[in-house]
Design a protein around this motif. Structure first.
Motif, PDB file in Angstrom:
ATOM      1  N   ARG A 110       0.801  -1.220   0.000  1.00  0.00           N
ATOM      2  CA  ARG A 110       0.000   0.000   0.000  1.00  0.00           C
ATOM      3  C   ARG A 110       0.837   1.275   0.000  1.00  0.00           C
ATOM      4  O   ARG A 110       0.281   2.377   0.050  1.00  0.00           O
ATOM      5  CB  ARG A 110      -0.940  -0.030   1.210  1.00  0.00           C
ATOM      6  CG  ARG A 110      -1.932  -1.187   1.116  1.00  0.00           C
ATOM      7  CD  ARG A 110      -2.810  -1.314   2.344  1.00  0.00           C
ATOM      8  NE  ARG A 110      -3.882  -2.259   2.093  1.00  0.00           N
ATOM      9  CZ  ARG A 110      -3.835  -3.567   2.390  1.00  0.00           C
ATOM     10  NH1 ARG A 110      -2.747  -4.066   2.980  1.00  0.00           N
ATOM     11  NH2 ARG A 110      -4.848  -4.360   2.116  1.00  0.00           N
ATOM     12  N   LEU A 111       2.158   1.136  -0.045  1.00  0.00           N
ATOM     13  CA  LEU A 111       3.022   2.315  -0.087  1.00  0.00           C
ATOM     14  C   LEU A 111       2.838   3.060  -1.406  1.00  0.00           C
ATOM     15  O   LEU A 111       2.534   2.464  -2.436  1.00  0.00           O
ATOM     16  CB  LEU A 111       4.480   1.905   0.101  1.00  0.00           C
ATOM     17  CG  LEU A 111       4.828   1.300   1.462  1.00  0.00           C
ATOM     18  CD1 LEU A 111       6.277   0.819   1.477  1.00  0.00           C
ATOM     19  CD2 LEU A 111       4.574   2.295   2.595  1.00  0.00           C
ATOM     20  N   SER A 113       0.523   4.835  -2.367  1.00  0.00           N
ATOM     21  CA  SER A 113      -0.870   4.738  -2.836  1.00  0.00           C
ATOM     22  C   SER A 113      -1.088   3.621  -3.847  1.00  0.00           C
ATOM     23  O   SER A 113      -2.009   3.699  -4.674  1.00  0.00           O
ATOM     24  CB  SER A 113      -1.333   6.079  -3.440  1.00  0.00           C
ATOM     25  OG  SER A 113      -1.301   7.101  -2.478  1.00  0.00           O
ATOM     26  N   ALA A 151       2.866   6.693   2.699  1.00  0.00           N
ATOM     27  CA  ALA A 151       1.583   6.097   2.328  1.00  0.00           C
ATOM     28  C   ALA A 151       0.534   7.192   2.390  1.00  0.00           C
ATOM     29  O   ALA A 151       0.605   8.091   3.240  1.00  0.00           O
ATOM     30  CB  ALA A 151       1.220   4.958   3.274  1.00  0.00           C
TER      31      ALA A 151
END
Length: 370
Positions: A110-111, A113, A151
C-alpha cells in the motif's frame, strides 16, 4: 483563535474530557506511545483517564517492520479505537497499524498509494509535539528497506484529534524546535504550492504568522500554556493545509536527506526550504504575496528570507544543525531524483524539474556548511 475542523477538539483537562471524547469513537481503546514517552510518564494522564492497556513502539520514525509488529499486537488486543500519544512518528505508526489490524503484513503493498487500506480500527490522535500535523492528515511517513517513503489513503486520517497543551510541557527543547519549524514549513509550502487554494493560502499564512510570533516565546517560556496552545493550534492548522494542498521544496529535500543522514525531520525540511527560498522567489514571488504581512515584516516577498532568518536566529537553528554533518551535494541530488520525492518537487511554487535538483542540492549543502 485559529479555525480548526470539527474533528479537532481542544482541552486543558484530559482527566475531565478524554474518556467521553474517546467513548464517542470506540469502546475498547488501546493507547499507543513510544518507549521513551512511556518511560517518561508522558502518556500517564491519558492512560489514567482511559484505564486501558498500553502498547509501546520504538522511538523514531516507523519502519515497515515496526508497523507490522504493532498491527499484530493491535489485532490480538481486539481494539476498536487506537489512541496515539506522541509526535508524528507515533501517530503515523498508529494510523498505519490501526488500519492493518486485519492484514498486519500488508503495508508494503500500500506504499505510494499502490493499493487502498482496509477500514481497520479507528484512531484518536493526541500529539505531544506541535509540528507534524499527523493528527489531521491522510499521509503517513515510513521507512522501508532503509528508504524514507510514504503512504496516502483517505482512511489514514484519524477520526479525532485532541489538542492538550499539557502533553507538550515536557517536550525537550531540541524536539520542540524541530517540530515547530516543520509546522512553519508546512504552513508556507501548502499556502504557496501549485495546488494551493485561496482558503488554504489564508489558513497557511495565518498559521505561519502565529508560529513566527509564538514559537520563540513558547521555547523561551515552556511553562506558559498560552504560547504553547497557540503553537499547537497553528501546527494542526498547518497539518490541515498540507493535507489539502501538499508540500514543496523543503519536504523534497528533507525526505531525501532522511535517507542519507540521521537528522530530525523538522531541521531537514527547514534546511531545504530556507536554502531554496531565494531560488523559488526568483520566478514565483507572487505566490508569497501576503506572507510577509502575516509575519509582520512588510508587504514585499523580497523581505521573506530575512524574516525567516530572524525566526531561525530566535530558535537557535544554526546550533541545532551544526550537530549533524551534511552529505555531499551529489548524494543529495541523487536521492532527490527518486520517484518518492517527485510529488513534492512538482508541487513547489517554482516547480523543481529534473535539471534543477543538482542546483538545489548545492544550495542546501552551501547553506548548511556556511
Amino acid at each position: 483563535m485559529i479555525s480548526l475542523p470539527a474533528t479537532v477538539k481542544r482541552t486543558l483537562d484530559l482527566s475531565r474530557d478524554l474518556a467521553g471524547l474517546v467513548g464517542e469513537i470506540g469502546s475498547h481503546p488501546v493507547v499507543v506511545t513510544d518507549s521513551q514517552l512511556a518511560a517518561a510518564g508522558v502518556a500517564g494522564a491519558v492512560v489514567s483517564a482511559l484505564g486501558c492497556e498500553v502498547t509501546s513502539v520504538p522511538p523514531g520514525e516507523p519502519t515497515s517492520e515496526s508497523v507490522s509488529v504493532l498491527a499484530h499486537a493491535l489485532s490480538a488486543s481486539g481494539t476498536d479505537v487506537v489512541v496515539a500519544v506522541g509526535g508524528g512518528s507515533v501517530i503515523d505508526s498508529a494510523k498505519l497499524a490501526a488500519r492493518l489490524v486485519a492484514d498486519p503484513t500488508g503495508l508494503t503493498r500500500r506504499l505510494l498509494s499502490a493499493n487502498p487500506f482496509p477500514p481497520g480500527a479507528s484512531v484518536v490522535a493526541l500529539p505531544t509535539t506541535s509540528g507534524s500535523g499527523a493528527e489531521v492528515t491522510r499521509t503517513a511517513i515510513v521507512s522501508h528497506s532503509g528508504h524514507k517513503t510514504w503512504a496516502w489513503d483517505e482512511r489514514l486520517r484519524p477520526e479525532l484529534a485532541v489538542l492538550a497543551p499539557e502533553l507538550t510541557a515536557s517536550t525537550p527543547r531540541s524536539v520542540a524546535v524541530a517540530a515547530g519549524l516543520d509546522a512553519f514549513v508546512h504552513a508556507v509550502e501548502a499556502g504557496t504550492g501549485q495546488r494551493a487554494t485561496a482558503e488554504i493560502t489564508t489558513l497557511g499564512f495565518t498559521a505561519a504568522g502565529i508560529l513566527h510570533d509564538s514559537l520563540p516565546n513558547a521555547l523561551a517560556h515552556p511553562e506558559g500554556v498560552d504560547a504553547r496552545a497557540r503553537v499547537m493550534d497553528a501546527a494542526t492548522a498547518a497539518g490541515v493545509a498540507i493535507d489539502e494542498c501538499g508540500t514543496g521544496i523543503g519536504h523534497a529535500v528533507g525526505h531525501a536527506l532522511a535517507s542519507i543522514v540521521s537528522i530530525p525531520h523538522g531541521l531537514a525540511v527547514m534546511l531545504g526550504f530556507r536554502a531554496g527560498l531565494e531560488w523559488t522567489l526568483e520566478t514565483s514571488g507572487d505566490a508569497y504575496r501576503g506572507l510577509a504581512s502575516a509575519l509582520g515584516t512588510g508587504e514585499s516577498p523580497d523581505v521573506l528570507p530575512a524574516a525567516v532568518d530572524l525566526l531561525l536566529a530566535d530558535v537557535g537553528f544554526r546550533a541545532e544543525i551544526d550537530r549533524y554533518a551534511p552529505p555531499t551535494a551529489d548524494q543529495l541530488a541523487d536521492e532527490m531524483a527518486s520517484p518518492d520525492h517527485q510529488p513534492m518537487c512538482r508541487n513547489n511554487a517554482r516547480v523543481i524539474g529534473a535539471s534543477d535538483v543538482g542546483e538545489i542540492a548545492e544550495l542546501v549543502i552551501r547553506f548548511w556548511s556556511r
